[in-house]
Design an enzyme around this catalytic site. Structure first.
Site, PDB file in Angstrom:
ATOM      1  N   ASP A 121     -12.132   9.703   5.563  1.00  0.00           N
ATOM      2  CA  ASP A 121     -12.021  10.890   6.051  1.00  0.00           C
ATOM      3  C   ASP A 121     -11.778  12.239   5.074  1.00  0.00           C
ATOM      4  O   ASP A 121     -12.412  13.153   5.378  1.00  0.00           O
ATOM      5  CB  ASP A 121     -11.051  10.707   7.463  1.00  0.00           C
ATOM      6  N   ASP A 151      -8.973   1.947   7.761  1.00  0.00           N
ATOM      7  CA  ASP A 151      -8.523   2.304   9.209  1.00  0.00           C
ATOM      8  C   ASP A 151      -9.538   2.529  10.128  1.00  0.00           C
ATOM      9  O   ASP A 151      -9.340   2.543  11.576  1.00  0.00           O
ATOM     10  CB  ASP A 151      -7.833   3.618   8.971  1.00  0.00           C
ATOM     11  N   MET A 194      -1.557  -1.617   7.161  1.00  0.00           N
ATOM     12  CA  MET A 194      -1.747  -0.080   6.802  1.00  0.00           C
ATOM     13  C   MET A 194      -2.696   0.677   8.092  1.00  0.00           C
ATOM     14  O   MET A 194      -3.345  -0.304   8.917  1.00  0.00           O
ATOM     15  CB  MET A 194      -2.931   0.039   5.855  1.00  0.00           C
ATOM     16  N   GLY A 195      -2.328   1.853   8.271  1.00  0.00           N
ATOM     17  CA  GLY A 195      -2.725   2.640   9.520  1.00  0.00           C
ATOM     18  C   GLY A 195      -1.892   3.927   9.723  1.00  0.00           C
ATOM     19  O   GLY A 195      -1.153   3.537  10.507  1.00  0.00           O
ATOM     20  N   ARG A 196      -2.494   4.874   9.371  1.00  0.00           N
ATOM     21  CA  ARG A 196      -1.392   6.149   9.596  1.00  0.00           C
ATOM     22  C   ARG A 196      -1.197   6.670  10.969  1.00  0.00           C
ATOM     23  O   ARG A 196      -0.181   6.494  11.648  1.00  0.00           O
ATOM     24  CB  ARG A 196      -1.938   7.131   8.608  1.00  0.00           C
ATOM     25  N   GLU A 266       1.743   0.825  10.079  1.00  0.00           N
ATOM     26  CA  GLU A 266       2.652   1.754   9.162  1.00  0.00           C
ATOM     27  C   GLU A 266       2.749   3.015   9.834  1.00  0.00           C
ATOM     28  O   GLU A 266       3.729   3.614   9.498  1.00  0.00           O
ATOM     29  CB  GLU A 266       2.276   1.986   7.684  1.00  0.00           C
ATOM     30  N   TYR A 323      -2.053  -3.585   0.137  1.00  0.00           N
ATOM     31  CA  TYR A 323      -2.582  -3.907  -1.234  1.00  0.00           C
ATOM     32  C   TYR A 323      -3.286  -4.702  -1.428  1.00  0.00           C
ATOM     33  O   TYR A 323      -4.211  -4.793  -2.207  1.00  0.00           O
ATOM     34  CB  TYR A 323      -1.526  -3.254  -2.233  1.00  0.00           C
ATOM     35  N   ALA A 325      -4.968  -6.583   0.791  1.00  0.00           N
ATOM     36  CA  ALA A 325      -6.343  -6.304   1.672  1.00  0.00           C
ATOM     37  C   ALA A 325      -7.121  -5.296   1.040  1.00  0.00           C
ATOM     38  O   ALA A 325      -8.406  -5.444   1.216  1.00  0.00           O
ATOM     39  CB  ALA A 325      -5.722  -6.250   3.077  1.00  0.00           C
ATOM     40  N   ARG A 326      -6.665  -4.345   0.807  1.00  0.00           N
ATOM     41  CA  ARG A 326      -7.618  -3.083   0.679  1.00  0.00           C
ATOM     42  C   ARG A 326      -8.208  -3.281  -1.123  1.00  0.00           C
ATOM     43  O   ARG A 326      -9.302  -2.858  -1.127  1.00  0.00           O
ATOM     44  CB  ARG A 326      -6.888  -1.898   0.646  1.00  0.00           C
TER      45      ARG A 326
END
Length: 401
Positions: A121, A151, A194-196, A266, A323, A325-326
């Site tokens: 994004d 995300d 992960m996921g802000r 996260e 880290y 996974a991404r």
């Protein structure tokens, strides 16, 4: 027909960057073999420094190999072209310079006619800022973005590149971690994903993991059971939860199975933790886009420490799959999505149509170049989708509000 195009990858990693770069090089080589291709190093950082790699005939010949790698052959960075202060601080522009103007002039000097950005994004919104500046200031250049983010939170795009693969690898990661429940009695394992602001990856990782363990033949009579391997709670930013109710659920699981396991985004509960830290006078680091650096907040550890005493855990283990996974190479689902987008990207380049590519949620899911003005970050995950409701039912998670 564009005579020269440039590529860049930016933002955090996702399991699609190398593949998307390879796919673009392949497609240009197939239908526009005379088009010159360069790749800016380290995203917008390289664009401002005028640092790039030339795609040679040898690279074109081996572009298909890039589908088998994670990471990015070009390198990434987090640079926002409208954050002048940060660009000056990083030495990317001089005091008094406009980064957008510097970028535009560099592209003009290099003779670039099409710029392909591959990012999430923030990268896409920066691409939109650049496209607007180019259009308003008479630069003849087309910007075409490919959306990547684990995300899956770019609106109005149905599915971003890399999210499928990240969920699959996060599930595989936890399949090994969950074996640690046998290392100590009364184990609480917290899997931070992960996921802000968006719980998609946490939800999808838990979903993929649940599918994974359903294919396993357990030895229940000898201590290897679906109860010890199964997820006990999935916590995402979009669904509020009461800590006391969560603790009661985990305490019950601990008593029955001698272990408890949760998947947590996260960003789940992060706002409250940040507020608590700042109330104590502690500074919470932020990146160039103003986002809190969640690795410094440690949502998983905070919840682990808090819940441990509430449920009487014998030992606590916090593991982060982000880290792992991404940086994975893309799976077949992402490869297919990448192929469709890179093919369309070259088609749009020939036609001179700018935008961010994606299946448009507001246009019946059609894959198209979505107008920059309609691109927004921070799209929340919909917890009412059927597959997520099925997951919560499968694991027996009650309403924790």
């Amino acid at each position: 027909m564009p005579k020269k195009v440039a590529l860049l990858t930016a933002g955090g990693l996702a399991p699609c960057l190398s593949s998307a770069v390879g796919g673009l090089i392949q497609r240009y080589s197939e239908i526009l073999p005379e088009t010159e291709i360069i790749g800016f190093t380290n995203g917008y950082d390289g664009l401002l420094r005028k640092s790039f790699i030339t795609v040679t005939p040898e690279v074109r010949q081996n572009a298909h190999l890039l589908h088998g790698f994670g990471g990015s052959p070009l390198g990434n960075s987090r640079v926002k072209l409208t954050n002048v202060k940060d660009c000056v601080k990083k030495g990317l522009v001089k005091e008094g310079q406009n980064p957008l103007h510097v970028a535009a002039e560099n592209l003009k000097e290099l003779g670039v006619e099409v710029l392909h950005t591959i990012g999430g994004d923030d990268t896409s919104l920066t691409a939109a800022d650049l496209a607007k500046y180019l259009h308003e200031n008479g630069y003849e250049l087309t910007v075409i973005g490919l959306p990547k983010t684990v995300d899956n939170d770019v609106s109005p795009i149905v599915q971003t590149l890399g999210a499928y693969t990240a969920a699959e690898h996060g599930a595989n990661f936890f399949l090994n971690v969950v074996g640690e429940t046998s290392a100590n009695p009364g184990m609480l394992i917290v899997h931070e994903v992960m996921g802000r602001n968006c719980g998609y990856l946490t939800a999808r990782t838990a979903y993929e993991y649940n599918k994974l363990i359903k294919r396993i033949s357990f030895v229940d009579s000898f201590g290897i059971s679906s109860n010890t391997y199964g997820v006990d709670a999935v916590l995402i930013p979009e669904v509020e939860f009461d800590l006391n109710k969560l603790a009661a659920l985990l305490k019950d699981k601990l008593a029955k199975n001698d272990c408890a396991k949760i998947f947590i985004s996260e960003g789940a509960g992060a706002a409250g933790i940040v507020k608590e830290l700042e109330s104590k006078g502690l500074e919470v680091p932020r990146d160039a886009f103003g986002h809190v650096k969640l690795d410094k907040v440690n949502v998983g550890q905070w919840h682990a420490d808090t819940l441990s005493g509430m449920i009487g855990a014998g030992k606590v283990l916090v593991q982060k799959s982000g880290y792992y996974a991404r940086a994975a190479r893309p799976n077949i689902h992402d490869i297919m999505l990448i192929k469709s987008m890179t093919d369309l990207a070259v088609e749009m380049a020939v036609a001179g149509i700018p935008g961010i590519l994606g299946h448009d949620e507001e246009r019946n899911g059609v894959l198209r170049a979505i107008e920059f003005t309609r691109i927004k970050g921070g799209k929340p995950f919909d917890p009412n989708v059927d597959w997520f409701k099925t997951l919560l039912k499968d694991i027996g998670q009650p309403d924790l509000k």
